[in-house]
Scaffold this motif. Sequence first.
Motif, mmCIF file in Angstrom:
data_model
loop_
_atom_site.group_PDB
_atom_site.id
_atom_site.type_symbol
_atom_site.label_atom_id
_atom_site.label_comp_id
_atom_site.label_asym_id
_atom_site.label_seq_id
_atom_site.Cartn_x
_atom_site.Cartn_y
_atom_site.Cartn_z
ATOM 1 N N UNK A 181 -8.621 -5.792 7.983
ATOM 2 C CA UNK A 181 -9.320 -4.901 7.066
ATOM 3 C C UNK A 181 -8.346 -3.959 6.381
ATOM 4 N N UNK A 182 -7.402 -3.432 7.156
ATOM 5 C CA UNK A 182 -6.430 -2.497 6.586
ATOM 6 C C UNK A 182 -5.605 -3.174 5.501
ATOM 7 N N UNK A 183 -5.081 -4.340 5.807
ATOM 8 C CA UNK A 183 -4.231 -5.029 4.840
ATOM 9 C C UNK A 183 -5.013 -5.424 3.592
ATOM 10 N N UNK A 184 -6.281 -5.725 3.751
ATOM 11 C CA UNK A 184 -7.100 -6.123 2.612
ATOM 12 C C UNK A 184 -7.476 -4.944 1.731
ATOM 13 N N UNK A 185 -7.572 -3.757 2.324
ATOM 14 C CA UNK A 185 -8.051 -2.604 1.563
ATOM 15 C C UNK A 185 -6.974 -1.593 1.208
ATOM 16 N N UNK A 186 -5.880 -1.570 1.963
ATOM 17 C CA UNK A 186 -4.894 -0.511 1.767
ATOM 18 C C UNK A 186 -3.577 -0.981 1.155
ATOM 19 N N UNK A 187 -3.335 -2.290 1.105
ATOM 20 C CA UNK A 187 -2.206 -2.766 0.322
ATOM 21 C C UNK A 187 -2.655 -2.815 -1.127
ATOM 22 N N UNK A 188 -1.721 -2.847 -2.043
ATOM 23 C CA UNK A 188 -2.062 -2.593 -3.439
ATOM 24 C C UNK A 188 -2.107 -3.852 -4.287
ATOM 25 N N UNK A 189 -2.951 -3.791 -5.332
ATOM 26 C CA UNK A 189 -2.979 -4.820 -6.366
ATOM 27 C C UNK A 189 -3.418 -6.175 -5.855
#
Length: 343
Positions: A181-189
């Motif tokens: 969830x973090x990587x899907x929502x908090x990484x950019x673009x």
Amino acid sequence: MTGSHEFHPVYHPAGFDDALRVAVEEVRTGRWVAMRDLLARTGTDWALRTTRTQVLGVVAAGTTTVEAWSEEERDNLDARVMWARVLVQRARRAHRKRYVGAHDLEIVARQACLIAAEAGPADPVPWVCLLALAQLDEHQQRAEHRVKPWEHMLPPGPWGLLRQVWDRDQYPREAFHHMFEFLNSCTTGAAALASAVDFGRWVASWAPFGSALLALPLYAYTESYRQQLDAVRRRGREDPLLRRQWAEDPARGDALKAYHHWFAVTTDADPLRRSVADLSHLAFSLWAAHQYVEAAPVFETLGPHAALQPWVHVTDDPHRPELAEAAFVRARSQCLSAAGTSI
């Protein structure tokens, strides 16, 4: 023989866990004794404790049940953990709905997690809760959310928090889902979803036989499919080729891997170790990949249980649960028929 028109799915957060179901119903009515006794019996079975506290936290967040328990038994460690669960759930809801004061709730929830972690040093749940809060830090302002990854091809994130969970409970299902969830929502673009997909496939590349983490890539493909569907709907037209990706690699291959390496080798496992959400994603992925015979025993294992996700993504309106239920029932009937099975 039971026809598909006679089958009515059951939706309950406790899934196969009958003891948890009792505690959930008690929590909904404001009573906490069943929750306390259930967690006491669960003891240091960390995987089961994590699952049970997660479900109870979601339900209790809309009540004052945990507050009443904490007031009555101030020194109970399970009550402290459940207070952290409840506050994290409330903070996530407030953040998702962009409520005023959401940031303050996040701060209070984080403090409750740290208190619970200090009170129970061996317990992985407070650290799982901190991982759940990491998603709220969308710009990765906290240093603990910018830690160097375990795998060099993946982006920085709350890897130190994941390590804290891992050191207490290896192969923790919920913790890895929060990392996803973090990587899907908090990484950019555009790289965000790609990072999440890469993460899911990386986890499945080393997860051992029988691990529910082998189903993690299926969640990544579902999220990719959802985003593509949203884009198509915004353009106001259909794409008949969109669903073909499920019948092609890597989605098809990872669905079959999850089936053979996770589901098929754990058919006699304790039902408490199975997640309705995982089984639902596996059944969907196999059905969408036209692997009807393989999907049939997954539907059989689900029995009467069902989840709306990811079936909402094959309906005309993802906000109408009755359409998702109809899609689930049709797919179930199709797969059982293909396998010559009826339940």
